[in-house]
Enzyme design. Structure first.
Site, PDB file in Angstrom:
ATOM      1  N   HIS A  37      -8.848  -0.408  -3.575  1.00  0.00           N
ATOM      2  CA  HIS A  37     -10.160  -0.827  -4.089  1.00  0.00           C
ATOM      3  C   HIS A  37     -10.171  -0.815  -5.622  1.00  0.00           C
ATOM      4  CE1 HIS A  37     -11.511   0.977  -0.080  1.00  0.00           C
ATOM      5  NE2 HIS A  37     -11.924  -0.265   0.007  1.00  0.00           N
ATOM      6  N   LYS A 150      -4.933  -7.917   1.830  1.00  0.00           N
ATOM      7  CA  LYS A 150      -4.633  -7.149   3.040  1.00  0.00           C
ATOM      8  C   LYS A 150      -5.439  -7.712   4.207  1.00  0.00           C
ATOM      9  CE  LYS A 150      -6.346  -3.056   4.323  1.00  0.00           C
ATOM     10  NZ  LYS A 150      -6.564  -2.939   5.762  1.00  0.00           N
ATOM     11  N   MET A 185      -2.657   0.673   1.989  1.00  0.00           N
ATOM     12  CA  MET A 185      -3.760   1.634   1.826  1.00  0.00           C
ATOM     13  C   MET A 185      -4.970   1.119   2.577  1.00  0.00           C
ATOM     14  SD  MET A 185      -3.521   2.860  -2.047  1.00  0.00           S
ATOM     15  CE  MET A 185      -2.070   3.706  -2.613  1.00  0.00           C
TER      16      MET A 185
HETATM   17  P1  AMP Z   1     -13.122  -2.395   2.721  1.00  0.00           P
HETATM   18  O1  AMP Z   1     -13.826  -1.304   2.005  1.00  0.00           O
HETATM   19  O2  AMP Z   1     -12.031  -1.918   3.627  1.00  0.00           O
HETATM   20  O3  AMP Z   1     -14.057  -3.383   3.358  1.00  0.00           O
HETATM   21  O4  AMP Z   1     -12.346  -3.195   1.602  1.00  0.00           O
HETATM   22  C1  AMP Z   1     -13.017  -3.729   0.486  1.00  0.00           C
HETATM   23  C2  AMP Z   1     -12.103  -4.664  -0.234  1.00  0.00           C
HETATM   24  O5  AMP Z   1     -10.938  -3.980  -0.653  1.00  0.00           O
HETATM   25  C3  AMP Z   1     -11.636  -5.820   0.658  1.00  0.00           C
HETATM   26  O6  AMP Z   1     -11.610  -7.024  -0.108  1.00  0.00           O
HETATM   27  C4  AMP Z   1     -10.269  -5.382   1.064  1.00  0.00           C
HETATM   28  O7  AMP Z   1      -9.415  -6.462   1.392  1.00  0.00           O
HETATM   29  C5  AMP Z   1      -9.802  -4.677  -0.200  1.00  0.00           C
HETATM   30  N1  AMP Z   1      -8.717  -3.760   0.129  1.00  0.00           N
HETATM   31  C6  AMP Z   1      -8.678  -2.862   1.138  1.00  0.00           C
HETATM   32  N2  AMP Z   1      -7.484  -2.232   1.171  1.00  0.00           N
HETATM   33  C7  AMP Z   1      -6.748  -2.748   0.155  1.00  0.00           C
HETATM   34  C8  AMP Z   1      -5.427  -2.521  -0.339  1.00  0.00           C
HETATM   35  N3  AMP Z   1      -4.608  -1.629   0.219  1.00  0.00           N
HETATM   36  N4  AMP Z   1      -5.010  -3.228  -1.413  1.00  0.00           N
HETATM   37  C9  AMP Z   1      -5.826  -4.151  -1.997  1.00  0.00           C
HETATM   38  N5  AMP Z   1      -7.088  -4.408  -1.577  1.00  0.00           N
HETATM   39  C10 AMP Z   1      -7.541  -3.727  -0.524  1.00  0.00           C
END
Ligand code: AMP
Length: 283
Positions: A37, A150, A185
């Site tokens: 994030h 991801k 991650m």
């Molecule tokens: P989430 O909180 O899981 O909904 O993720 C929020 C944003 O962070 C989304 O755009 C995800 O694709 C991105 N994200 C989650 N994990 C990763 C990661 N390991 N590397 C890069 N971006 C990520």
């Protein structure tokens, strides 16, 4: 760092920035922030004058109510991480703020992009994602929006939604940040037991094997996916939701493994569902 809980506070602040001619970068998240994030935040800070992060576990995108209820939360830690990363504003609405009339009677769907991968195995998930992201886009009016690669299918669906609906927003895909052993991650990794976490390293190793098979000339998706599935299933803890190779733009299944492809997988380790993908170019 400004923290907004209501749409009104948010709109007032954003219209001030817009009047000053500031550009806005936006990274929507469901919180429980990790370095992946933070890399979205860093990209936003490099590109835009002001960076906004939303922390909102969106109920409309969960097809499994237990998954929603068990989603990890750490508001205090997240606010600290945002502050340290130099975020200008954090939006932390409740579900009543986002959906004051309950779940809206509006369904957005992109049948072709949703046909495969998580679209097939998580019914209504992307409908919920498109709904909340388009609401947040309207509220924040960002110039740039950052999404992790991801969640590749999510990235493509949002990119296409922005294109179809003429949102004046540039969608930027951010490479996946990984742990030392290559595991992507994810906020969900915290739910893994020690044994499951150990077995999760089969996922990045499977992508290495996939690369070798492609370099070795494997063209048949069925054979390719069977070898990869056998590799993952060497641990009895792993259950496969899907292993698919798709065209990076259309997300349609590759009938032969040539040109550009995205190999995407979803697996369960115990009750925790993890997704990951890797893009390959094959000549
Ligand atoms: P989430 O909180 O899981 O909904 O993720 C929020 C944003 O962070 C989304 O755009 C995800 O694709 C991105 N994200 C989650 N994990 C990763 C990661 N390991 N590397 C890069 N971006 C990520």
């Amino acid at each position: 760092m400004i923290v907004c809980k209501t749409k009104e506070e948010l709109k007032t602040r954003i219209s001030l920035w817009k009047k000053e001619g500031k550009t806005i970068g936006f990274a929507p998240t469901m919180g429980y922030l990790h370095s992946g994030h933070i890399s979205l935040i860093e990209q936003s800070k490099a590109k835009a004058d002001k960076t906004i992060v939303s922390l909102f576990v969106n109920p409309t995108q969960f097809n499994d109510p237990e998954d929603y209820l068990k989603y990890p939360l750490d508001m205090e830690g997240d606010l600290k991480k945002c502050k340290e990363a130099g975020v200008d504003l954090v939006f932390i609405p409740t579900k009543e703020v986002v959906y004051p009339d309950g779940t809206p009677d509006l369904i957005m769907k992109q049948p072709a992009l949703q046909k495969n991968l998580c679209g097939r195995t998580r019914p209504n998930h992307f409908e919920g994602v498109m709904l909340v992201v388009s609401k947040l886009f309207h509220l924040l009016n960002p110039d740039f929006a950052f999404f992790g690669l991801k969640d590749y299918q999510q990235f493509r669906i949002i990119e296409e939604m922005v294109h179809i609906l003429d949102f004046p927003i540039q969608v930027i895909g951010v490479p996946t940040l990984r742990e030392r052993d290559g595991l992507a991650m994810s906020s969900r990794n915290v739910r893994l037991t020690e044994k499951e976490r150990e077995n999760a390293s089969l996922i990045p190793r499977m992508f290495t094997l996939a690369g070798k098979l492609l370099v070795g000339g494997e063209k048949n998706p069925k054979v390719f996916h069977e070898i990869l599935a056998d590799f993952l299933l060497s641990s009895p803890e792993v259950k496969i939701d899907y292993i698919e190779s798709v065209d990076p733009h259309t997300l349609q299944e590759k009938l032969t493994l040539d040109g550009e492809l995205v190999l995407a997988i979803a697996v369960f380790l115990g009750k925790t569902r993890l997704i990951d993908n890797q893009r390959f170019s094959k000549i």
